[in-house]
Write a protein that holds these residues in place. Structure first.
Motif, mmCIF file in Angstrom:
data_model
loop_
_atom_site.group_PDB
_atom_site.id
_atom_site.type_symbol
_atom_site.label_atom_id
_atom_site.label_comp_id
_atom_site.label_asym_id
_atom_site.label_seq_id
_atom_site.Cartn_x
_atom_site.Cartn_y
_atom_site.Cartn_z
ATOM 1 N N LYS A 174 12.545 10.428 6.551
ATOM 2 C CA LYS A 174 12.367 9.396 5.207
ATOM 3 C C LYS A 174 10.798 9.385 5.018
ATOM 4 O O LYS A 174 10.102 8.890 5.963
ATOM 5 C CB LYS A 174 13.177 7.990 5.640
ATOM 6 C CG LYS A 174 14.473 8.094 5.672
ATOM 7 C CD LYS A 174 15.340 7.038 6.213
ATOM 8 C CE LYS A 174 16.632 6.876 6.191
ATOM 9 N NZ LYS A 174 17.254 5.718 6.648
ATOM 10 N N LYS A 176 7.832 7.741 2.459
ATOM 11 C CA LYS A 176 7.365 6.906 1.423
ATOM 12 C C LYS A 176 6.933 7.784 0.243
ATOM 13 O O LYS A 176 7.129 7.343 -1.095
ATOM 14 C CB LYS A 176 6.134 6.068 1.718
ATOM 15 C CG LYS A 176 6.491 4.885 2.470
ATOM 16 C CD LYS A 176 7.236 3.853 1.760
ATOM 17 C CE LYS A 176 7.593 2.687 2.587
ATOM 18 N NZ LYS A 176 8.515 1.622 1.754
ATOM 19 N N HIS A 207 14.903 13.115 1.537
ATOM 20 C CA HIS A 207 14.791 11.783 1.772
ATOM 21 C C HIS A 207 13.556 11.031 1.339
ATOM 22 O O HIS A 207 12.985 10.131 2.114
ATOM 23 C CB HIS A 207 15.130 11.348 3.002
ATOM 24 C CG HIS A 207 16.640 11.934 3.620
ATOM 25 N ND1 HIS A 207 17.708 11.485 3.066
ATOM 26 C CD2 HIS A 207 16.815 13.067 4.389
ATOM 27 C CE1 HIS A 207 18.528 12.309 3.623
ATOM 28 N NE2 HIS A 207 18.083 13.182 4.347
ATOM 29 N N ALA A 208 12.809 11.440 0.339
ATOM 30 C CA ALA A 208 11.605 10.981 -0.138
ATOM 31 C C ALA A 208 11.884 9.962 -1.214
ATOM 32 O O ALA A 208 12.572 10.221 -2.073
ATOM 33 C CB ALA A 208 10.490 11.980 -0.711
ATOM 34 N N GLN A 209 11.056 8.755 -1.214
ATOM 35 C CA GLN A 209 10.935 8.008 -2.437
ATOM 36 C C GLN A 209 10.313 8.648 -3.807
ATOM 37 O O GLN A 209 10.432 8.070 -4.850
ATOM 38 C CB GLN A 209 10.575 6.648 -1.656
ATOM 39 C CG GLN A 209 11.286 5.905 -0.794
ATOM 40 C CD GLN A 209 10.762 4.681 -0.385
ATOM 41 O OE1 GLN A 209 10.018 3.890 -1.129
ATOM 42 N NE2 GLN A 209 11.043 4.047 0.753
ATOM 43 N N ALA A 210 9.148 9.196 -3.334
ATOM 44 C CA ALA A 210 8.351 9.842 -4.564
ATOM 45 C C ALA A 210 8.111 10.898 -4.364
ATOM 46 O O ALA A 210 7.678 11.479 -3.271
ATOM 47 C CB ALA A 210 7.045 9.049 -4.762
ATOM 48 N N GLY A 227 14.594 10.021 -6.864
ATOM 49 C CA GLY A 227 13.419 9.151 -6.893
ATOM 50 C C GLY A 227 12.557 9.311 -7.934
ATOM 51 O O GLY A 227 12.611 9.859 -8.942
ATOM 52 N N HIS A 284 1.750 5.793 -4.461
ATOM 53 C CA HIS A 284 3.026 5.754 -4.473
ATOM 54 C C HIS A 284 3.605 5.394 -3.021
ATOM 55 O O HIS A 284 4.956 5.353 -2.708
ATOM 56 C CB HIS A 284 3.627 7.125 -5.048
ATOM 57 C CG HIS A 284 3.621 7.142 -6.563
ATOM 58 N ND1 HIS A 284 4.413 6.447 -7.177
ATOM 59 C CD2 HIS A 284 2.514 7.524 -7.228
ATOM 60 C CE1 HIS A 284 4.139 6.848 -8.463
ATOM 61 N NE2 HIS A 284 3.120 7.277 -8.491
#
Length: 439
Positions: A174, A176, A207-210, A227, A284
């Protein structure tokens, strides 16, 4: 799978720095699990550092150990396509790498970077700028310290460089923010084609947010992503870009000027793209990069990456030993200001690459192409002023008496180093030593 309660027997395949970090991690955090090591080398590096009681099978495979394992952790240098590993996968036993174990363990924020070129610079600078904001940062992965050796409860941010090999065996990391810098032909001795190489790298976004991607290289864009997709470019409009403001070139974030390009000490246009990526990653990940701008201004780059190791009598010696593929050498050449002759040292282990894209760039320069190492012969047809040598030392001995003011001697080999050196660092150190000897 991240439930350790069903794991009683782990086999670590491949020792070295990464394998040793896996063994030490298991010994520290899962002491009740039985651990064995397999390494097909007769005398693998790290053998003497194994904790007491850890059995190691050397010089070949041990299928009996693999069959009895509940979990197999493989070194990134070992391909999943290896028949012995395929046999394990077919039985349903999980096969992972060290980054997957890291993902199972860590709860703190993580930033990660992949790409064919520039990822070490981006990783290093991201870590330094984040640390300048006051965060306790740990940097490693495919650069410097193995990820599992970084684990510490006091760390507030992890910054990882990840290779395609590491990403192949990573499923639950995971992030950010994650960056895919660029894609060029590399490791074609491992992948069926460049699309296979690309798909391995795209796993960084799972599983990255950005997702930080390169407008100048559309192959870095994820095929599907839920994302935020954030773009950077040094040649066109993007979220993070280069723009002229009052006749001065600036790095710009979301339309806001951040820093004038002439305030940077980094050399080459490719490094502008690297800095834009760093700014995007930090923003980010929720980190105010403004506090790190003084660090950015003073940053001169990594050792072995377009590093001036000697400058005497107007002759520059540039160590770009980390250029282990064609695209990396092209990047080094694109940022070059040349007053005299460029003596370009190329060669080593070519990894099945096509070196022909170098030819048009070389033909536009006043260059002497100095080819050495196992695959040096493959460069000879790229330029009429090419000459073949056995070793890098032979090159320097030959050209040193010819050098004059304005000349540049650059090691940017487009190849791996392990035909004649332990790694690219050793190759770069040897070049630096020769530079100091003859400068």
């Amino acid at each position: 799978m991240n439930d350790w309660q069903d794991v009683k027997n782990v086999v670590v395949v491949g020792l070295g720095i990464t394998g040793l970090s896996v063994v030490k991690y298991l010994d520290r955090y899962h002491p009740n699990i039985a651990v064995k090591v397999i390494d097909t080398r007769e005398n693998p590096p790290g053998l003497s550092e194994l904790p007491a009681g850890i059995a190691c099978h050397q010089g070949g495979w041990c299928n009996e150990w693999l069959a009895a394992a509940d979990l197999v952790v493989i070194n990134p240098g070992i391909a999943l396509a290896t028949p012995e590993i395929q046999q394990v996968i077919q039985t349903g036993t999980p096969v992972v790498g060290d980054i997957e174990l890291f993902a199972w363990h860590v709860d703190q924020p993580v930033i990660a970077i992949t790409g064919s070129n520039g990822k070490s610079t981006v990783t290093d600078l991201t870590g330094k700028m984040a640390a300048a904001t006051g965060l306790r940062v740990a940097v490693g992965g495919n650069i410097g310290i193995p990820a599992l050796d970084l684990i510490d409860e006091s760390v507030e941010l992890y910054v990882l460089e990840l290779s395609s090999f590491q990403l192949e065996t990573t499923s639950h990391l995971k992030l950010k923010a994650a960056a895919f810098l660029n894609l060029s032909e590399d490791h074609m001795d491992r992948y069926r084609d460049i699309e296979g190489y690309r798909q391995a790298k795209l796993r960084i976004f799972n599983h990255a947010q950005a997702a930080i991607v390169n407008c100048d290289d559309p192959l870095t864009f994820p095929d599907t992503f839920s994302g935020a997709v954030v773009t950077f470019s040094i040649s066109q409009a993007a979220d993070f870009s280069v723009q002229y403001i009052d006749e001065c070139e600036y790095l710009v974030a979301d339309g806001r000027p951040v820093i004038a390009c002439d305030q940077l000490k980094l050399v080459g246009r490719h490094n502008l793209a690297n800095v834009l990526t760093v700014l995007a990653l930090l923003q980010h990940a929720g980190i105010g990069y403004e506090k790190g701008l003084d660090t950015l201004k003073s940053y001169t780059g990594l050792t072995h990456r377009c590093q001036v190791v000697a400058d005497n009598r107007g002759i520059q010696w540039v160590n770009d030993s980390k250029a282990t593929n064609v695209a990396s050498t092209l990047a080094a050449l694109s940022g070059l200001t040349l007053k005299g002759t460029l003596y370009l040292l190329v060669g080593g282990v070519g990894k099945g690459a096509d070196f022909s894209p170098l030819a048009p760039v070389l033909n536009s320069l006043n260059v002497r192409l100095c080819c050495f190492g196992r695959d040096g012969q493959q460069f000879m047809r790229l330029h009429p002023a090419a000459k073949q040598y056995e070793t890098m030392a032979d090159v320097i001995t030959d050209i040193a008496p010819q050098l004059s003011e304005g000349d540049i001697v650059m090691l940017s080999p487009s190849c791996a180093s392990f035909d004649q050196f332990q790694n690219f660092m050793a190759r770069g150190d040897a070049f630096a030593a020769l530079a100091h000897q003859y400068a």
